[in-house]
Design an enzyme around this catalytic site. Sequence first.
Site, PDB file in Angstrom:
ATOM      1  N   ASP A 350      98.321 -21.927 -70.598  1.00 51.01           N
ATOM      2  CA  ASP A 350      97.269 -20.924 -70.423  1.00 51.01           C
ATOM      3  C   ASP A 350      97.268 -20.499 -68.962  1.00 51.01           C
ATOM      4  OD1 ASP A 350      95.061 -19.286 -70.853  1.00 51.01           O
ATOM      5  OD2 ASP A 350      93.602 -20.928 -70.793  1.00 51.01           O
ATOM      6  N   TYR A 552      92.078 -16.808 -70.999  1.00 51.07           N
ATOM      7  CA  TYR A 552      92.153 -16.697 -72.468  1.00 51.07           C
ATOM      8  C   TYR A 552      93.563 -16.358 -72.945  1.00 51.07           C
ATOM      9  CZ  TYR A 552      87.241 -16.143 -71.238  1.00 51.07           C
ATOM     10  OH  TYR A 552      86.000 -16.312 -70.682  1.00 51.07           O
ATOM     11  N   HIS A 553      94.562 -16.994 -72.335  1.00 56.72           N
ATOM     12  CA  HIS A 553      95.956 -16.726 -72.690  1.00 56.72           C
ATOM     13  C   HIS A 553      96.603 -17.952 -73.337  1.00 56.72           C
ATOM     14  CE1 HIS A 553      96.089 -13.418 -69.336  1.00 56.72           C
ATOM     15  NE2 HIS A 553      95.379 -13.064 -70.391  1.00 56.72           N
ATOM     16  N   MET A 554      95.895 -18.598 -74.248  1.00 56.66           N
ATOM     17  CA  MET A 554      96.456 -19.781 -74.910  1.00 56.66           C
ATOM     18  C   MET A 554      97.733 -19.381 -75.645  1.00 56.66           C
ATOM     19  SD  MET A 554      92.980 -19.442 -75.231  1.00 56.66           S
ATOM     20  CE  MET A 554      91.863 -20.055 -73.962  1.00 56.66           C
TER      21      MET A 554
END
Length: 630
Positions: A350, A552-554
């Site tokens: 992330d 919020y870049h899982m």
Amino acid sequence: MTIATVTSLAIKGATLLLGKVAIIPIIIVALAYYNYDLMDPENYPKVTNNIRREYDFVVVGGGSAGSVVVNRLTENPAWSVLLLEAGGHETEITDVPILSLYLHKSKLDWKYRTQPQDSACQAMVDRRCCWTRGKVLGGSSVLNTMLYIRGNRRDFDQWESFGNPGWGYEDVLPYFKKSQDQRNPYLARNTKYHSTGGYLTIQDSPYNTPLGIAFLQAGEEMGYDIVDVNGQQQTGFALYQYTMRRGTRCSTAKAFVRPIQLRRNFHLSLWSHVTKILIDPVTRRAYGVEFIREGRKHVVHARKEVILSAGAINSPQLLMLSGIGPRQHLQQVGIPVIHDSPGVGQNLQDHIAVGGLIFLIDYPVSTVMTRLVNLNSALRYAITEDGPLTSNVGLETVGFISTKYANQSDDWPDIEFMLTSSSTTSDGGTHVKTAHGLTDEFYNEVFESINYRDVFGVFPMLLRPESRGFIKLRSSNPFDYPLMYHNYLTRQQDVDVLREGVKAAIALGETSSLKRFGARFHSRALPNCGHLPLFTDEYWDCAIRQYTMTIYHMSCTAKMGPPSDPMAVVDPELRVYGVSGLRVIDASIMPTITSGNINAPVIMIGEKGADLVKRQWSPRRKRDNVTSDE
């Protein structure tokens, strides 16, 4: 967006932000345009009431990748495609750029929270990071800040070097372009990197404050070029490009699903929670899925493939619930093992940034919510499709820089500056604080004194983290949220790079371009770090573990790799190892996270993944680099 739709926004959104205001004129406009709105060609696609027993393809998840996949597969009229999405439709509120943070923790959000860990998110409630994910048609493209960043060419060349042929930069660039309808005429002329006519509208912001240009000038003062960050060179500064259409959000649902709603071979089932992939234990072939809709269990079969596009949390969760995952873990939660795949749920990556780097200014040019969101701005938005409501929560300018830990001679920066004409305090400690999950005690001690003040923010984001998290099942119950361990900042390299990013952010605020606004750093010492000498390396090492912002870049939890990689979950064709008839097409297949905001790469993965499916099931078709529409 029609005037009637924006009117509905004004009634809902203005009340949400401002309380009771004089909205009678807007209600009259709504009534006048009611019939026109019913004929909107971009209206919401209808849910299919009578689901067939069998389809050629069943796609699980209607997010940024799944929306693309169903669009491209239904181009072949001979194939039937069902899209299953756990959420419902977008709303009028989701269309409005300035309101994106107000969607966090709403009914459109899965509301995930990580397990408490000491390495990061110490300023958050229960020391748990909030992982907002879209539970809605369009997925997180409905909740995000619409930033269109493709990443660095070296990211994709590295993917290929890991043993993934066809995923190098020159291979994936045509798929970025395939989606794109670039509305900036200067960029559109550069046909090597941009294109027009695609489903996904990319445009510049219709509204900028004077700070947006000042950030560019500050970047030049620091020795960086002004560049097209989605073009030949990433290192440098630029105004953001957005997935926006006529001043409103262009989600993947709006871009890719609404245009195909009349295709006879496309069926849509919303509010449909998939609980299991059906796999024949003898042949190890996926032949369908189970899902719950309106409290009833349904079963649907797939003649050709089940395609998981449920995202980096839900896709590995579904794989494990269906018996594909680490053997020991599946046995612990009582799930029969179909295929021992140790990489499922592992390799979680992330992007994180340091929050709270706020600079006070002396001029009323920043994005203060109480000043921007009012009846006049709502009317301007409805009539001219511009104005303050098109502001992307103040995000105006991006900078890609290299710290001393990066190769200074290479165009592969390790920090992204997200530069905003607002910050955490711009709404007085209401929605932003809640969205980020900050405790009242932390917020009040550090930020309350500057509520509603004119400020700008610099959010240094770590581009290529070394730390790896993981996801585990809580139980065999598909409605139990999985256990999520972020493991942020557990590798010293990440701490070092992010600390240097913070120092560079402070230096940016000291440039003459920003000093002319009276810029001065809000230097309140953070709780838990006040015992350390202010602004030393030791202080910053402590500070970045406090207000740790996920971007919020899982991703990367079902990574792509060659058969020789024991942790690879899917092959370079995105087919799941050990089970036939099953593919994953979403952010979870990334081997490593890309250098930048990941929505554009996920859409690219949807485009390329759909083409891989087409090539397998249309063997006689001419195999161009990017196939033509059918």
